[in-house]
Scaffold this active site. Structure first.
Site, PDB file in Angstrom:
ATOM      1  N   GLU A   1      -4.911  -8.784   1.353  1.00  0.00           N
ATOM      2  CA  GLU A   1      -5.489  -8.437   2.651  1.00  0.00           C
ATOM      3  C   GLU A   1      -6.984  -8.285   2.490  1.00  0.00           C
ATOM      4  O   GLU A   1      -7.448  -7.667   1.520  1.00  0.00           O
ATOM      5  CB  GLU A   1      -4.962  -7.094   3.194  1.00  0.00           C
TER       6      GLU A   1
ATOM      7  N   GLU B   1       0.809  -1.224   0.000  1.00  0.00           N
ATOM      8  CA  GLU B   1       0.000   0.000   0.000  1.00  0.00           C
ATOM      9  C   GLU B   1       0.839   1.271   0.000  1.00  0.00           C
ATOM     10  O   GLU B   1       0.808   2.040   0.973  1.00  0.00           O
ATOM     11  CB  GLU B   1      -0.958   0.013   1.197  1.00  0.00           C
TER      12      GLU B   1
HETATM   13  C1  FCB Z   1      -4.097  -2.022   5.715  1.00  0.00           C
HETATM   14  C2  FCB Z   1      -2.689  -2.277   6.166  1.00  0.00           C
HETATM   15  C3  FCB Z   1      -2.569  -3.289   7.270  1.00  0.00           C
HETATM   16  C4  FCB Z   1      -3.699  -3.167   8.274  1.00  0.00           C
HETATM   17  C5  FCB Z   1      -5.038  -3.127   7.582  1.00  0.00           C
HETATM   18  C6  FCB Z   1      -6.219  -3.038   8.506  1.00  0.00           C
HETATM   19  O1  FCB Z   1      -4.185  -0.741   5.172  1.00  0.00           O
HETATM   20  O2  FCB Z   1      -1.902  -2.701   5.089  1.00  0.00           O
HETATM   21  O3  FCB Z   1      -1.316  -3.153   7.855  1.00  0.00           O
HETATM   22  O4  FCB Z   1      -3.488  -2.100   9.098  1.00  0.00           O
HETATM   23  O5  FCB Z   1      -5.078  -2.037   6.697  1.00  0.00           O
END
Ligand code: FCB
Length: 483
Positions: A377, A171
């Site tokens: 994620e 990110e």
């Molecule tokens: C993302 C991050 C991760 C975590 C999630 C909830 O933006 O990559 O580290 O904090 O959100």
């Protein structure tokens, strides 16, 4: 699985189910074995920056409990584990000598994973920039990209072909905009021009980093992970709302996908931000360095946003999920607002909208048909409670995961090439500016005793993986019977 467990969708053979974490969020041992300081050490130790004054000093103490944590992954049946490497643990000064103890930790982790039959997916940068590099200018400084490439090569030498997927950045949107413009992440700056320079140098770091890895490991599988934004106009018939969304998508998505996958920044992004910067930090030849072939594109997905034009007179709604701040996470953009949408929300205040994931995967896959995707994620924070019998009945999280797995299955059915799902997160951890107040784990961590307990969502996820493997085996049997 109990009678109330959510249903389990079907996934293709070879689909990889795992879980994700990040170094600063779980490791602790912040000053041990030669680890240098990162910008998150500095930021979290600055009063007022992190809720409750929480820091990652101890976190989940994963650094000391790593073998037990891998044993828990094995118990869940995880096929893969997406972790990040703390740059300041491996190269404490950010450049120069490698710290053997730091390398050894990741080397042992990888061996432990392989021994447990779990595929290691490594991320090289999940936001813990060595503090000395920030002191020298951080991501707004071009040199940081070259230091990253140096570190990427050193890590490739150390971990070698044991890593299945090398992800350069996690990110970069957050690292650049939340870190240098909104100021709600480390290093906490609020300078829009710095943020755009950071965007470019993160892109450059990605390209140079992949080249450095492949110089050591020619067949390394390369990747990068983005939190691509699904932003919709409040009124699709209002050209002002549509234009707001175009500009936000440019800053949020195209500022990274453009150079990394297409070899150019969108011309309208450059024009729209011309009052902030002239983009002279983009030097001749940079775009060719940045655009490197990748084997998989990582996508992090949590929610969607609804945006509309703001006339500057009514109170401004800014429900973009990135905390309360007067500084913007969107350089150059002052005439929009992000609306609250009624519906179900997680403890982060993020709208639960699985359809957004189907839409995103389908769109990105149609646009880049040669690039396989992986959800790197997805998950949810909820205010868990521990039952009298010690279990953690987090049906809300299990339902969130189930609905999003269905969304991934729907995208695959619609033609998207999605190769895996890495749930965020393996265990409760330091949730950046929210400290330990937000729990994303499918394993609970008791922050007094550091004891781990598999939550109901963890048991559900284990049943998903078991069902997936059993179905795959069945298909193999059927095929061999037919042959
Ligand atoms: C993302 C991050 C991760 C975590 C999630 C909830 O933006 O990559 O580290 O904090 O959100």
């Amino acid at each position: 699985m109990t009678a109330t467990s959510p249903p389990i969708p079907t996934f293709p053979d070879g689909f990889l189910f795992g879980a994700a974490t990040a170094s600063y969020q779980i490791e602790g041992a912040a000053r041990e074995d030669g680890r240098g300081a990162s910008i998150w050490d500095t930021y979290s130790h600055t009063p007022g920056k992190v809720l409750g004054g929480d820091t990652g000093d101890v976190a989940d103490d994963h650094y000391h409990r790593m073998p037990d944590d891998v044993a828990l992954m094995k118990r869940l049946g995880l096929q893969s584990y997406r972790f990040s490497v703390a740059w300041p643990r491996v190269v404490p000064a950010g450049s120069g000598a490698v710290n053997p103890a730091g390398v050894d930790f990741y080397s042992r982790l990888v061996d432990e994973l392989l021994g447990a039959g779990i595929t290691p997916i490594a991320t090289l940068y999940h936001w813990d920039l060595p503090q000395p590099l920030q002191d020298a200018g951080g991501w707004p400084a071009r040199d940081t990209a070259y230091r990253f490439a140096e570190y990427a090569g050193q890590l490739a030498e150390a971990l070698g072909d044991r890593i299945a997927i090398w992800t350069t950045l996690n990110e970069p949107w957050c690292a650049a905009y939340l870190g240098y413009s909104a100021g709600v992440h480390a290093p906490g700056h609020t300078d829009q021009a710095q943020a755009l320079a950071a965007v470019h140098h993160l892109n450059l770091a990605h390209g140079l980093g992949l080249q450095a890895i492949r110089a050591v490991l020619p067949s390394a599988k390369g990747s990068v992970t983005h939190n691509l934004h699904v932003i919709r106009p409040a009124d699709p018939d209002d050209p002002r709302d549509v234009d707001v969304v175009r500009r936000m998508r440019n800053l949020g998505n195209e500022a990274f996908l453009g150079p990394q996958l297409l070899g150019a920044y969108p011309a309208d992004l450059i024009a729209d931000t011309s009052s902030i910067t002239d983009w002279s930090f983009v030097r001749d030849g940079d775009l060719a360095q940045i655009r490197q072939p990748i084997d998989v594109l990582g996508i992090n997905y949590y929610t969607t946003s609804l945006a509309r034009y703001w006339d500057g007179t009514t109170p401004r709604a800014m429900d973009d999920g990135h905390g309360d701040t007067d500084a913007t996470a969107w350089p150059g953009e002052q005439d929009f607002e992000v609306l609250h949408v009624d519906g179900e929300h997680t403890a982060m205040g993020w709208l639960v909208e699985p359809a957004g994931l189907t839409e995103l995967l389908t769109e990105v896959s149609a646009r880049f048909p040669d690039v396989p995707l992986m959800v790197t994620e997805n998950g949810a924070a909820y205010d868990d409670r521990v039952a009298a019998d010690g279990s953690v009945p987090d049906g809300d999280r299990a339902a969130y995961v189930a609905a999003h797995l269905q969304a991934v299955a729907d995208a695959i059915a619609a033609g998207a090439d999605v190769r895996g799902y890495q749930l965020w997160s393996l265990m409760d951890n330091f949730e950046w500016a929210y400290g330990y107040s937000k729990r994303f784990g499918i394993i609970r961590v008791d922050y007094d005793t550091l004891e781990r307990t598999i939550k109901d969502s963890g048991h559900y996820y284990a049943s998903v993986i078991a069902a997936h493997l059993a179905r795959s085996e069945q298909r193999v049997d059927q095929r061999s019977e037919q042959a």
